[in-house]
Write an enzyme that holds these catalytic residues in place. Structure first.
Site, PDB file in Angstrom:
ATOM      1  NE  ARG A  65      41.620  16.595  47.705  1.00 11.41           N
ATOM      2  CZ  ARG A  65      40.290  16.130  47.866  1.00 11.41           C
ATOM      3  NH1 ARG A  65      39.424  16.771  48.404  1.00 11.41           N
ATOM      4  NH2 ARG A  65      39.958  15.256  46.833  1.00 11.41           N
ATOM      5  CG  HIS A  69      40.910  19.458  43.406  1.00 10.13           C
ATOM      6  ND1 HIS A  69      39.655  18.300  43.799  1.00 10.13           N
ATOM      7  CD2 HIS A  69      41.899  18.511  43.746  1.00 10.13           C
ATOM      8  CE1 HIS A  69      40.078  17.162  44.043  1.00 10.13           C
ATOM      9  NE2 HIS A  69      41.365  17.135  44.269  1.00 10.13           N
ATOM     10  CG  ASN A  98      32.489  17.514  45.364  1.00  8.63           C
ATOM     11  OD1 ASN A  98      32.328  16.522  46.119  1.00  8.63           O
ATOM     12  ND2 ASN A  98      31.518  18.261  45.159  1.00  8.63           N
ATOM     13  CG  HIS A 197      48.874  13.897  49.886  1.00  8.66           C
ATOM     14  ND1 HIS A 197      48.714  12.715  49.029  1.00  8.66           N
ATOM     15  CD2 HIS A 197      47.896  14.770  49.332  1.00  8.66           C
ATOM     16  CE1 HIS A 197      47.843  13.040  47.995  1.00  8.66           C
ATOM     17  NE2 HIS A 197      47.312  14.206  48.261  1.00  8.66           N
TER      18      HIS A 197
HETATM   19  C1  HEM Z   1      49.609  13.401  42.913  1.00 11.95           C
HETATM   20  C2  HEM Z   1      48.550  13.386  42.964  1.00 11.95           C
HETATM   21  C3  HEM Z   1      47.511  13.296  43.812  1.00 11.95           C
HETATM   22  C4  HEM Z   1      46.473  12.632  44.279  1.00 11.95           C
HETATM   23  C5  HEM Z   1      45.750  11.153  43.437  1.00 11.95           C
HETATM   24  C6  HEM Z   1      45.532  13.087  45.305  1.00 11.95           C
HETATM   25  C7  HEM Z   1      44.825  12.415  45.979  1.00 11.95           C
HETATM   26  C8  HEM Z   1      44.022  13.051  47.126  1.00 11.95           C
HETATM   27  C9  HEM Z   1      43.081  12.239  47.893  1.00 11.95           C
HETATM   28  C10 HEM Z   1      42.210  11.010  47.504  1.00 11.95           C
HETATM   29  C11 HEM Z   1      42.688  12.893  48.934  1.00 11.95           C
HETATM   30  C12 HEM Z   1      41.691  12.426  49.997  1.00 11.95           C
HETATM   31  C13 HEM Z   1      40.411  13.426  49.757  1.00 11.95           C
HETATM   32  C14 HEM Z   1      39.287  12.921  50.687  1.00 11.95           C
HETATM   33  O1  HEM Z   1      39.202  11.962  51.081  1.00 11.95           O
HETATM   34  O2  HEM Z   1      38.663  13.888  51.306  1.00 11.95           O
HETATM   35  C15 HEM Z   1      43.581  13.982  48.827  1.00 11.95           C
HETATM   36  C16 HEM Z   1      43.746  14.869  50.125  1.00 11.95           C
HETATM   37  C17 HEM Z   1      44.543  15.951  50.253  1.00 11.95           C
HETATM   38  N1  HEM Z   1      45.480  16.262  48.852  1.00 11.95           N
HETATM   39 FE1  HEM Z   1      45.869  15.372  47.273  1.00 11.95          FE
HETATM   40  N2  HEM Z   1      46.058  14.255  45.746  1.00 11.95           N
HETATM   41  C18 HEM Z   1      47.130  14.631  44.902  1.00 11.95           C
HETATM   42  C19 HEM Z   1      48.072  15.530  44.881  1.00 11.95           C
HETATM   43  C20 HEM Z   1      47.734  16.778  45.439  1.00 11.95           C
HETATM   44  C21 HEM Z   1      48.577  18.023  45.410  1.00 11.95           C
HETATM   45  C22 HEM Z   1      49.472  18.432  44.277  1.00 11.95           C
HETATM   46  C23 HEM Z   1      48.323  18.833  46.389  1.00 11.95           C
HETATM   47  C24 HEM Z   1      48.711  20.417  46.798  1.00 11.95           C
HETATM   48  C25 HEM Z   1      49.871  20.745  46.612  1.00 11.95           C
HETATM   49  C26 HEM Z   1      47.384  17.803  47.468  1.00 11.95           C
HETATM   50  C27 HEM Z   1      46.807  18.309  48.499  1.00 11.95           C
HETATM   51  C28 HEM Z   1      45.858  17.699  49.260  1.00 11.95           C
HETATM   52  C29 HEM Z   1      45.608  18.003  50.724  1.00 11.95           C
HETATM   53  C30 HEM Z   1      46.037  19.272  51.293  1.00 11.95           C
HETATM   54  C31 HEM Z   1      44.940  16.881  51.015  1.00 11.95           C
HETATM   55  C32 HEM Z   1      44.136  16.933  52.530  1.00 11.95           C
HETATM   56  C33 HEM Z   1      42.425  17.462  52.239  1.00 11.95           C
HETATM   57  C34 HEM Z   1      41.729  17.688  53.418  1.00 11.95           C
HETATM   58  O3  HEM Z   1      42.182  17.583  54.668  1.00 11.95           O
HETATM   59  O4  HEM Z   1      40.544  17.724  53.524  1.00 11.95           O
HETATM   60  N3  HEM Z   1      47.312  16.615  46.682  1.00 11.95           N
HETATM   61  N4  HEM Z   1      44.460  13.953  47.931  1.00 11.95           N
HETATM   62  C1  LIG Z   2      30.083  17.499  45.890  1.00 13.30           C
HETATM   63  O1  LIG Z   2      29.437  16.495  45.010  1.00 13.30           O
HETATM   64  C2  LIG Z   2      28.335  16.109  45.701  1.00 13.30           C
HETATM   65  C3  LIG Z   2      27.747  15.212  44.678  1.00 13.30           C
HETATM   66  O2  LIG Z   2      28.595  14.175  44.128  1.00 13.30           O
HETATM   67  C4  LIG Z   2      27.380  17.109  46.197  1.00 13.30           C
HETATM   68  O3  LIG Z   2      26.277  16.558  46.653  1.00 13.30           O
HETATM   69  C5  LIG Z   2      28.101  18.044  47.052  1.00 13.30           C
HETATM   70  O4  LIG Z   2      27.292  18.929  47.476  1.00 13.30           O
HETATM   71  C6  LIG Z   2      29.396  18.611  46.337  1.00 13.30           C
HETATM   72  N1  LIG Z   2      30.134  19.435  47.391  1.00 13.30           N
HETATM   73  C7  LIG Z   2      30.260  20.762  47.203  1.00 13.30           C
HETATM   74  C8  LIG Z   2      31.272  21.339  48.206  1.00 13.30           C
HETATM   75  O5  LIG Z   2      29.632  21.349  46.195  1.00 13.30           O
END
Ligand code: HEM
Ligand SMILES: *[C@@H]1O[C@H](CO)[C@@H](O)[C@H](O)[C@H]1NC(C)=O
Ligand SMILES: *[C@@H]1O[C@H](CO)[C@@H](O)[C@H](O)[C@H]1NC(C)=O
Ligand SMILES: *[C@@H]1O[C@H](CO)[C@@H](O)[C@H](O)[C@H]1NC(C)=O
Ligand SMILES: *[C@@H]1O[C@H](CO)[C@@H](O)[C@H](O)[C@H]1NC(C)=O
Length: 330
Positions: A65, A69, A98, A197
């Protein structure tokens, strides 16, 4: 005559314009860029990454991720790693999406080893791309996709640019398509890369409206499988819970596979952005194909990651090679 000239100009502008922005497949990135300048660099990245994944199974999702980003904001230039300072104000990492980004310490550890071995040579942007690949590949112990290198590090990172570039989990298909088009990525890339995902977790508040108040009448999202919604409600007890996490790919969030696409077909995509891939014919066909064949998923994912990893890259003498990943060189 004049018309022909115009056509010619359009071709020139489109062709060179695209190349200038580094949007071409791989751009000026190459295989094994550090072959002469730091022969062991890719090995060092892999060893340190694997050491960490061995004791922290959530790391691959974090690094994958992070790479996404990084690439979607100002290109893959490690701008995601810069800390805010008195003069730098708020950098990308401080922006709301983030939430739960992690793995910064691993990137920094890799960087410090590389600085000992070959000072000033390997960019933080390449380290992110390699570490993302290596972390996800830990399970199978084979490189799941090729990573071209030669990226350089950017000097600018602005929290204010994040929301305009990182797709929202509440977006519909048309919006997601536009978000990816802005990065010269296709609907095919959108579907394939959403396969990221297949690992990792999401926070309740990013989807709980789908469970409790979808249209504002205390209702659930009708496109969400009812049994899955009931299950999610046992995890996310109310709309304001922003601390509980659930697997994005139900029952399979630690294995990098094509299970995510099978879940989509069962209407068990976690975010609206996941479910949205079923609302367009072209996208739904791709979901179908990827869910039916894991070989196909691995092949396509490798190709789309190559395109994502080349977004807006700095190469040649642009940017710099940072000494530390969290700060620009002074
Ligand atoms: C299509 C648009 C996308 C949206 C709207 C999206 C949105 C999100 C959101 C909201 C989360 C949850 C974050 C959290 O709650 O901490 C997430 C997690 C994640 N996303 Fe996406 N994402 C997108 C595309 C992608 C792409 C292109 C990748 C990589 C190729 C990716 C990889 C991941 C991974 C690996 C996680 C899990 C992160 C974790 O376990 O902390 N995402 N994504
Ligand atoms: C992500 O953003 C929040 C504020 O929105 C901040 O407090 C936090 O430290 C940030 N996380 C990282 C990994 O920088
Ligand atoms: C549900 O949404 C409506 C409309 O946005 C809002 O007025 C209401 O307060 C929400 N309900 C809850 C429990 O948050
Ligand atoms: C919502 O759920 C969280 C986590 O279960 C809990 O800490 C919080 O008190 C709840 N908030 C409300 C308004 O019920
Ligand atoms: C979670 O919600 C609480 C209460 O609304 C808020 O104070 C807190 O800053 C939020 N935390 C995050 C990480 O968004």
């Amino acid at each position: 005559m004049r018309q022909r000239f115009l056509v010619y100009m359009v071709v020139v502008v489109v062709f060179f314009g695209v190349d200038f922005l580094g949007f071409c497949n791989g751009g000026k990135l190459v295989k094994n860029f550090y072959k002469e300048s730091c022969p062991n660099s890719e090995q060092i990245v892999r060893d340190i990454t694997w050491k960490h994944v061995a004791s922290k199974s959530s790391l691959p999702a974090k690094l994958l991720r992070m790479h996404f980003h990084d690439c979607f904001v100002r290109g893959c230039d490690a701008s995601i790693l810069l800390d805010s300072t008195a003069s730098k104000k708020k950098t990308e990492k401080t922006a709301i999406p983030n939430l739960s980004l992690d793995g910064f310490d691993v990137i920094e550890e890799i960087k410090s080893h590389l600085e000992e071995t070959c000072p000033g040579v390997v960019s933080c942007a390449d380290i992110i791309a390699l570490a993302a690949r290596d972390s996800v590949s830990f399970q199978s112990k084979t490189s799941l996709w090729k990573v071209l290198t030669g990226r350089r590090d950017g000097k600018i990172s602005l929290a204010s640019e994040v929301l305009a570039n990182i797709p929202f989990p509440t977006s519909n298909f048309a919006t997601l398509k536009k978000d990816f088009e802005k990065k010269s990525l296709t609907v095919h890339d959108l579907v394939v890369l959403s396969g990221g995902h297949t690992i990792g977790v999401g926070h309740c508040n990013l989807f709980s409206k789908r469970l409790y108040n979808f249209t504002g009448n205390g209702d659930a999202d009708p496109s969400l499988d009812a049994e899955y919604a009931a299950f999610l409600k046992t995890k996310c007890l109310n709309l304001s819970d922003n601390t509980t996490i659930v697997e994005v790919d139900r029952d399979s969030s630690l294995s990098f596979d094509n299970h995510y696409f099978k879940q989509l077909k069962l209407n068990q995509g976690l975010f609206q952005s996941d479910a949205a891939l079923q609302t367009d014919n072209e996208a739904a066909n791709i979901v179908e194909d990827l869910g039916a064949s894991s070989d196909k998923f691995f092949t396509e994912f490798a190709q789309s990651m190559k395109r994502m990893g080349a977004i807006g890259v700095l190469t040649g003498s642009s940017g710099e090679i940072r000494k530390k990943c969290n700060a620009v060189n002074s």
